[in-house]
Design a protein around this motif. Sequence first.
Motif, PDB file in Angstrom:
ATOM      1  N   PRO A 163       0.827  -1.226   0.000  1.00 38.02           N
ATOM      2  CA  PRO A 163       0.000   0.000   0.000  1.00 38.02           C
ATOM      3  C   PRO A 163       0.851   1.262   0.000  1.00 38.02           C
ATOM      4  O   PRO A 163       0.823   2.068   0.942  1.00 38.02           O
ATOM      5  CB  PRO A 163      -0.821  -0.153   1.290  1.00 38.02           C
ATOM      6  N   LEU A 164       1.624   1.449  -1.054  1.00 39.33           N
ATOM      7  CA  LEU A 164       2.468   2.622  -1.214  1.00 39.33           C
ATOM      8  C   LEU A 164       2.130   3.313  -2.530  1.00 39.33           C
ATOM      9  O   LEU A 164       1.696   2.649  -3.481  1.00 39.33           O
ATOM     10  CB  LEU A 164       3.954   2.239  -1.204  1.00 39.33           C
ATOM     11  N   PRO A 165       2.318   4.631  -2.615  1.00 38.67           N
ATOM     12  CA  PRO A 165       2.047   5.329  -3.870  1.00 38.67           C
ATOM     13  C   PRO A 165       2.987   4.842  -4.976  1.00 38.67           C
ATOM     14  O   PRO A 165       4.041   4.251  -4.723  1.00 38.67           O
ATOM     15  CB  PRO A 165       2.303   6.805  -3.520  1.00 38.67           C
ATOM     16  N   ASP A 166       2.590   5.091  -6.202  1.00 37.36           N
ATOM     17  CA  ASP A 166       3.439   4.744  -7.337  1.00 37.36           C
ATOM     18  C   ASP A 166       4.724   5.563  -7.272  1.00 37.36           C
ATOM     19  O   ASP A 166       4.678   6.772  -7.009  1.00 37.36           O
ATOM     20  CB  ASP A 166       2.694   5.016  -8.643  1.00 37.36           C
ATOM     21  N   PRO A 167       5.880   4.941  -7.516  1.00 32.40           N
ATOM     22  CA  PRO A 167       7.144   5.701  -7.398  1.00 32.40           C
ATOM     23  C   PRO A 167       7.293   6.809  -8.429  1.00 32.40           C
ATOM     24  O   PRO A 167       8.125   7.701  -8.237  1.00 32.40           O
ATOM     25  CB  PRO A 167       8.211   4.625  -7.583  1.00 32.40           C
ATOM     26  N   ALA A 168       6.532   6.790  -9.505  1.00 38.55           N
ATOM     27  CA  ALA A 168       6.637   7.827 -10.536  1.00 38.55           C
ATOM     28  C   ALA A 168       5.586   8.910 -10.404  1.00 38.55           C
ATOM     29  O   ALA A 168       5.625   9.897 -11.150  1.00 38.55           O
ATOM     30  CB  ALA A 168       6.546   7.197 -11.924  1.00 38.55           C
ATOM     31  N   THR A 169       4.636   8.757  -9.476  1.00 42.38           N
ATOM     32  CA  THR A 169       3.563   9.747  -9.317  1.00 42.38           C
ATOM     33  C   THR A 169       4.106  10.997  -8.636  1.00 42.38           C
ATOM     34  O   THR A 169       4.704  10.918  -7.557  1.00 42.38           O
ATOM     35  CB  THR A 169       2.415   9.152  -8.492  1.00 42.38           C
ATOM     36  N   LEU A 208       9.993  16.384  -6.117  1.00 40.90           N
ATOM     37  CA  LEU A 208       8.839  16.374  -7.016  1.00 40.90           C
ATOM     38  C   LEU A 208       7.598  15.794  -6.353  1.00 40.90           C
ATOM     39  O   LEU A 208       6.598  15.545  -7.033  1.00 40.90           O
ATOM     40  CB  LEU A 208       9.159  15.579  -8.292  1.00 40.90           C
ATOM     41  N   GLY A 209       7.648  15.572  -5.061  1.00 36.53           N
ATOM     42  CA  GLY A 209       6.503  15.042  -4.346  1.00 36.53           C
ATOM     43  C   GLY A 209       6.322  13.546  -4.491  1.00 36.53           C
ATOM     44  O   GLY A 209       5.253  13.021  -4.140  1.00 36.53           O
ATOM     45  N   ARG A 210       7.330  12.829  -4.976  1.00 31.37           N
ATOM     46  CA  ARG A 210       7.225  11.382  -5.115  1.00 31.37           C
ATOM     47  C   ARG A 210       7.562  10.702  -3.787  1.00 31.37           C
ATOM     48  O   ARG A 210       8.439  11.162  -3.058  1.00 31.37           O
ATOM     49  CB  ARG A 210       8.159  10.885  -6.215  1.00 31.37           C
ATOM     50  N   ASP A 211       6.848   9.611  -3.524  1.00 27.85           N
ATOM     51  CA  ASP A 211       7.033   8.899  -2.270  1.00 27.85           C
ATOM     52  C   ASP A 211       8.420   8.268  -2.222  1.00 27.85           C
ATOM     53  O   ASP A 211       8.794   7.486  -3.110  1.00 27.85           O
ATOM     54  CB  ASP A 211       5.957   7.824  -2.116  1.00 27.85           C
ATOM     55  N   LEU A 212       9.190   8.585  -1.177  1.00 28.62           N
ATOM     56  CA  LEU A 212      10.573   8.117  -1.103  1.00 28.62           C
ATOM     57  C   LEU A 212      10.646   6.622  -0.807  1.00 28.62           C
ATOM     58  O   LEU A 212      11.531   5.927  -1.326  1.00 28.62           O
ATOM     59  CB  LEU A 212      11.330   8.907  -0.040  1.00 28.62           C
ATOM     60  N   ALA A 213       9.751   6.100   0.013  1.00 28.02           N
ATOM     61  CA  ALA A 213       9.787   4.668   0.340  1.00 28.02           C
ATOM     62  C   ALA A 213       9.555   3.811  -0.895  1.00 28.02           C
ATOM     63  O   ALA A 213      10.283   2.834  -1.130  1.00 28.02           O
ATOM     64  CB  ALA A 213       8.743   4.356   1.403  1.00 28.02           C
ATOM     65  N   SER A 214       8.563   4.166  -1.707  1.00 31.54           N
ATOM     66  CA  SER A 214       8.306   3.388  -2.916  1.00 31.54           C
ATOM     67  C   SER A 214       9.440   3.533  -3.920  1.00 31.54           C
ATOM     68  O   SER A 214       9.784   2.578  -4.622  1.00 31.54           O
ATOM     69  CB  SER A 214       6.983   3.832  -3.546  1.00 31.54           C
ATOM     70  N   ARG A 215      10.065   4.696  -3.975  1.00 29.50           N
ATOM     71  CA  ARG A 215      11.194   4.873  -4.887  1.00 29.50           C
ATOM     72  C   ARG A 215      12.415   4.081  -4.432  1.00 29.50           C
ATOM     73  O   ARG A 215      13.167   3.546  -5.245  1.00 29.50           O
ATOM     74  CB  ARG A 215      11.548   6.365  -5.016  1.00 29.50           C
ATOM     75  N   ILE A 216      12.619   3.987  -3.126  1.00 33.70           N
ATOM     76  CA  ILE A 216      13.745   3.193  -2.615  1.00 33.70           C
ATOM     77  C   ILE A 216      13.538   1.721  -2.936  1.00 33.70           C
ATOM     78  O   ILE A 216      14.469   1.023  -3.373  1.00 33.70           O
ATOM     79  CB  ILE A 216      13.920   3.418  -1.109  1.00 33.70           C
ATOM     80  N   LEU A 217      12.320   1.217  -2.748  1.00 36.04           N
ATOM     81  CA  LEU A 217      12.060  -0.186  -3.060  1.00 36.04           C
ATOM     82  C   LEU A 217      12.198  -0.448  -4.552  1.00 36.04           C
ATOM     83  O   LEU A 217      12.783  -1.471  -4.962  1.00 36.04           O
ATOM     84  CB  LEU A 217      10.659  -0.574  -2.571  1.00 36.04           C
ATOM     85  N   ALA A 218      11.684   0.446  -5.372  1.00 39.32           N
ATOM     86  CA  ALA A 218      11.829   0.265  -6.817  1.00 39.32           C
ATOM     87  C   ALA A 218      13.291   0.371  -7.240  1.00 39.32           C
ATOM     88  O   ALA A 218      13.761  -0.394  -8.100  1.00 39.32           O
ATOM     89  CB  ALA A 218      10.986   1.303  -7.558  1.00 39.32           C
ATOM     90  N   GLY A 219      14.026   1.303  -6.649  1.00 39.90           N
ATOM     91  CA  GLY A 219      15.442   1.430  -6.972  1.00 39.90           C
ATOM     92  C   GLY A 219      16.249   0.240  -6.506  1.00 39.90           C
ATOM     93  O   GLY A 219      17.192  -0.181  -7.187  1.00 39.90           O
ATOM     94  N   THR A 220      15.896  -0.323  -5.356  1.00 42.23           N
ATOM     95  CA  THR A 220      16.566  -1.536  -4.892  1.00 42.23           C
ATOM     96  C   THR A 220      16.319  -2.688  -5.845  1.00 42.23           C
ATOM     97  O   THR A 220      17.225  -3.486  -6.133  1.00 42.23           O
ATOM     98  CB  THR A 220      16.069  -1.903  -3.479  1.00 42.23           C
ATOM     99  N   ARG A 221      15.091  -2.808  -6.337  1.00 42.31           N
ATOM    100  CA  ARG A 221      14.779  -3.880  -7.296  1.00 42.31           C
ATOM    101  C   ARG A 221      15.611  -3.733  -8.561  1.00 42.31           C
ATOM    102  O   ARG A 221      16.157  -4.718  -9.086  1.00 42.31           O
ATOM    103  CB  ARG A 221      13.291  -3.843  -7.635  1.00 42.31           C
ATOM    104  N   VAL A 222      15.767  -2.521  -9.053  1.00 46.86           N
ATOM    105  CA  VAL A 222      16.554  -2.288 -10.269  1.00 46.86           C
ATOM    106  C   VAL A 222      18.032  -2.546 -10.004  1.00 46.86           C
ATOM    107  O   VAL A 222      18.707  -3.237 -10.782  1.00 46.86           O
ATOM    108  CB  VAL A 222      16.325  -0.853 -10.780  1.00 46.86           C
TER     109      VAL A 222
END
Length: 301
Positions: A54-60, A86-100
């Motif tokens: 339940p986290l916002p989209d990392p690109a939103t 840019l108002g993007r959720d940092l937690a979702s971006r960290i998880l997406a960046g970790t996956r990449v």
Amino acid sequence: MAVSTSLRRSGARTRLPAPGRRVRRRGRWPLTTLLAVAWLVGISVAAVAAPLLPLPDPATQDLLARLQPPAGFGGMLAHPLGTDQLGRDLASRILAGTRVSLGLASVGVVISAVVGTILGIVAGYRRGSIDQAISVLIDVQLAVPFIVLALVALTLFGTGLVVLIILLGLSGWEQYARIARANTLRLRNELFVVAARAVGASPARILLRHILPNEVAPLLVLMTLHLTSLVLLESSLSFLGIGVQPPTPSLGNILGDARNYLQIAWWLPVFPGAVLLAITLSFNEVGDWLRDVTDPTTRQW
């Protein structure tokens, strides 16, 4: 009988470990290794399952919520680690960046291990001009800093993911080749290899059935330690802006974007940097443990 009698007379006791106790001691994991494995498994599962959380989209983007601090520091629970510029959720971006980052590093490790192992085994078994040519390639790779080659390649061929994967795959293959070559030189004159050659086994069968299985343990240790180098290499290239390109997040470009907001948004570099540090330390700990377990000279019974 005389030795046992003298030991009883002197009062000395000889205590042999029971078979069950011996197995338990050998299989006991250090606490630091358990913590490292738990962290790696947890962050990997969370990164893969991030779209289901339940986290916002990392690109939103939400400019009205830009640079919000983490929850507990004046921020909202909707953004537990805060938001970026840019108002993007940092937690979702960290998880997406970790996956990449982990995905690219894993693919690069597999390519390096396959290329280096094949070249090392062939060089050690065939010897002659093939061994000399592969040894020259290894020396060239060791002599030139790979970061310089990566910068030149990314400048000439672009910063696409395919180019980045190829570069990561070519980074460190010489380490696998050196280990595989040294082990093959030792194994090629062992009795089981000589017997297989005497009964007419083909070189391919000897390499696959007799030599390669004995290469697995040291190469597995090297793969674990090499993951750390590739994660740091990918993060460094992305931090410099020549690795993973936006809007695709990675730990490196998240840190690269955060360097302009160090004084007003401390959470932007702290959380992704802490995740990157924990990943590298955990891989190093697991690699050191595997090396101790597979090395008979340091194995504890």
